[in-house]
Design a protein around this motif. Structure first.
Motif, PDB file in Angstrom:
ATOM      1  N   SER A 133      28.622 126.833  44.219  1.00 61.40           N
ATOM      2  CA  SER A 133      27.186 127.067  44.411  1.00 61.40           C
ATOM      3  C   SER A 133      26.437 125.753  44.597  1.00 61.40           C
ATOM      4  O   SER A 133      25.458 125.689  45.355  1.00 61.40           O
ATOM      5  N   ASN A 134      26.899 124.693  43.935  1.00 65.54           N
ATOM      6  CA  ASN A 134      26.271 123.378  44.120  1.00 65.54           C
ATOM      7  C   ASN A 134      26.406 122.899  45.565  1.00 65.54           C
ATOM      8  O   ASN A 134      25.500 122.264  46.113  1.00 65.54           O
ATOM      9  N   ILE A 135      27.539 123.219  46.189  1.00 65.84           N
ATOM     10  CA  ILE A 135      27.750 122.822  47.581  1.00 65.84           C
ATOM     11  C   ILE A 135      27.006 123.780  48.516  1.00 65.84           C
ATOM     12  O   ILE A 135      26.404 123.348  49.504  1.00 65.84           O
ATOM     13  N   ALA A 136      27.041 125.076  48.197  1.00 68.42           N
ATOM     14  CA  ALA A 136      26.422 126.085  49.061  1.00 68.42           C
ATOM     15  C   ALA A 136      24.922 125.891  49.197  1.00 68.42           C
ATOM     16  O   ALA A 136      24.345 126.176  50.262  1.00 68.42           O
ATOM     17  N   GLU A 137      24.271 125.415  48.140  1.00 68.17           N
ATOM     18  CA  GLU A 137      22.815 125.285  48.224  1.00 68.17           C
ATOM     19  C   GLU A 137      22.381 124.226  49.234  1.00 68.17           C
ATOM     20  O   GLU A 137      21.233 124.229  49.680  1.00 68.17           O
TER      21      GLU A 137
END
Length: 321
Positions: A53-57
């Motif tokens: 999720s840290n990368i997806a945002e």
């Protein structure tokens, strides 16, 4: 009968609603996305969810923040997810227990996979047996020998009855003709990790990724993975098929939204997470923790879940679980 003027007003109002909905979908997300992880912080599901999720945002105009809501074998957090407004701004993480244990036991009123829209499967993780350095056991063969020599004394930690690891240990006892002292732990594998560190357990069953920290520290050792495919990260941990046994069990990470979430919102989330999944950063990180990347998109994941349920429920019937 409606007058022409009234019909016109109704048509305009309906048109405005349709346009408004389309605009809202096109603008998604309009606020930060809440990702509910139904396990305590510190476990494997939590780590994977936070990393991707840290990368997806980075692919979204808003942030993605993780909220840990544990309880009732994932049902507490996931019911909160399904009760949220189906607009894509609240999503949740499903694991084995969410797909198998809860539906099988029908143990939590209001919990149903029918209330969800699966978005994607991100990873799969084979179960594995790890042993504590306090146990004096160093190999799979030594574990089996100890269990045969003193039936009911080798302490093996697993998640509660009905969980994947619990099903694994029951199958192992039958397969190996041994009797373990099976001890169940509610919550995530972090509770088992603490028990291994203290010497409360001789062994535990979960994924190697769940125990990556204490494997790296040397406090525990993986002695076998319940798979037929060699783990490319933990190359020193043999597969159970290499020992002459056929047993493949494990968990996974699935991203899901509430039922009736607009397809446009689902597509936006899926695209952002697929880009994160494909990134070198995420793939390299998965190798470090010993987790298998295993993407299935929204067009396939529901069918995979149904097939897994049917196969596992049949096995549970055979084992009277």
């Amino acid at each position: 009968m409606f007058s022409k003027s009234l019909k016109g007003k109704i048509a305009l109002a309906l048109g405005a609603c349709i346009i408004g909905t389309s605009v809202a979908a096109a603008d998604f997300p309009t606020r930060d996305i809440r990702l509910i992880v139904p396990w305590p912080a510190g476990g494997g599901a939590d780590a994977i969810s936070r990393k991707i999720s840290n990368i997806a945002e980075d692919e979204l105009p808003k942030s993605v923040y993780v909220e840990n809501i544990a309880g009732a074998v994932t049902a507490t957090g996931l019911i909160q997810m399904t009760n949220s407004r189906p607009d894509g701004h609240t999503v949740g993480v499903l694991t084995y227990d969410s797909v198998i244990t809860l539906p099988r036991g029908q143990m939590v009123p209001g919990y149903s996979l029918d209330n969800m829209t699966p978005i994607a499967r991100i990873t799969t993780e084979a179960d594995a047996i790890v042993v504590s350095k306090h146990s004096g056991i160093n190999t799979f063969e030594e574990l089996v020998e100890a269990a045969k020599a003193s039936p009911g004394t080798v302490r093996v930690g697993v998640a509660p009855k009905g969980s994947g690891p619990y099903l694994s240990v029951i199958q192992l006892e039958k397969l190996l003709d041994v009797d373990f002292n099976v001890i169940t732990y509610a919550g995530s594998s972090s509770a088992e990790a603490e028990a291994l560190l203290s010497g409360e357990l001789d062994a535990a069953i979960s994924s190697l990724g769940d125990f990556s920290g204490i494997i790296a520290s040397g406090d525990v050792k993986g002695v076998v993975e319940l798979s037929s495919v060699q783990n490319l990260t933990y190359t020193d941990v043999p597969t159970i098929s290499s020992k002459g046994y056929d047993l493949q069990t494990g968990s996974f990470i699935i991203l899901s939204a509430p039922k009736d979430t607009p397809p446009e919102a689902v597509a936006t989330i899926e695209t952002a997470f697929k880009t994160a999944y494909d990134s070198a950063e995420f793939q390299d990180w998965l190798k470090q923790v010993g987790v298998t990347p295993d993407w299935l998109g929204s067009d396939e994941v529901k069918g995979w879940m149904d097939e897994l349920q049917n196969k596992t429920f049949k096995l549970m019937d055979e084992l009277n679980l």
